[in-house]
Design an enzyme around this catalytic site. Structure first.
Site, PDB file in Angstrom:
ATOM      1  N   CYS A   1       0.827  -1.210   0.000  1.00  0.00           N
ATOM      2  CA  CYS A   1       0.000   0.000   0.000  1.00  0.00           C
ATOM      3  C   CYS A   1       0.861   1.259   0.000  1.00  0.00           C
ATOM      4  O   CYS A   1       1.552   1.546   0.985  1.00  0.00           O
ATOM      5  CB  CYS A   1      -0.914  -0.045   1.234  1.00  0.00           C
ATOM      6  SG  CYS A   1      -1.790   1.485   1.577  1.00  0.00           S
TER       7      CYS A   1
ATOM      8  N   CYS B   1       0.034   3.795   2.770  1.00  0.00           N
ATOM      9  CA  CYS B   1       0.505   3.270   4.059  1.00  0.00           C
ATOM     10  C   CYS B   1       1.986   3.581   4.246  1.00  0.00           C
ATOM     11  O   CYS B   1       2.411   3.988   5.333  1.00  0.00           O
ATOM     12  CB  CYS B   1       0.298   1.756   4.144  1.00  0.00           C
ATOM     13  SG  CYS B   1      -1.416   1.221   4.065  1.00  0.00           S
TER      14      CYS B   1
END
Length: 146
Positions: free
Chosen positions: A66, A69
């Site tokens: 991600c 993230c």
């Protein structure tokens, strides 16, 4: 049994082994100063690591693949390092902890939660700038009286 992590003391520079779960706050073995508490948790140890923490917990639901993230992670680490002894940063990899993802109904990542005494008091999904995260965390801790 949960793994320990190595944390460098912000006061004296010594490296300390910090357990993922403990009844008190981590302190430097050399200078006795409070240490940042940054650990990983999963389905098997989340209750011990996060829900029974003696300090408020900032939970980061993330995944290695991600992009947002990976952008938020350094800001979260910095927040934990700025507040040694006041918060515990617990990182949960959603790919390795599907039970927690279901339990907390994580629909998007990153999803951040603030837990106090095992209860979720604040939650937000999506990446945010460092200053917005700092303000969000401060408001959550103030709401909890911490």
């Amino acid at each position: 049994m949960t793994a320990a992590s190595l944390i460098t003391c912000p006061s004296c520079g010594k490296t300390n082994r910090i357990p993922a779960a403990a009844p008190g706050r981590p302190r430097c073995g050399n200078c006795k100063g409070d240490l940042p508490w940054i650990v990983d948790a999963g389905d098997a140890d989340f209750a011990d690591v996060a829900e029974q923490s003696p300090v408020p917990v900032l939970v980061d639901f993330w995944a290695e693949w991600c992009g947002p993230c990976r952008m938020v992670s350094p800001a979260l680490d910095k927040l934990a390092r700025e507040q040694p002894g006041r918060i515990k940063l617990v990182k949960v990899d959603v790919d390795k902890a599907p039970g927690l993802s279901r339990r907390f109904d994580v629909q998007a990542i990153p999803t951040l939660m603030v837990m106090v005494d095992g209860a979720v008091i604040e939650r937000q999904a999506g990446a945010a700038p460092a200053q917005a995260l700092r303000s969000w965390l401060a408001a959550a801790l103030a709401k909890a009286g911490r």
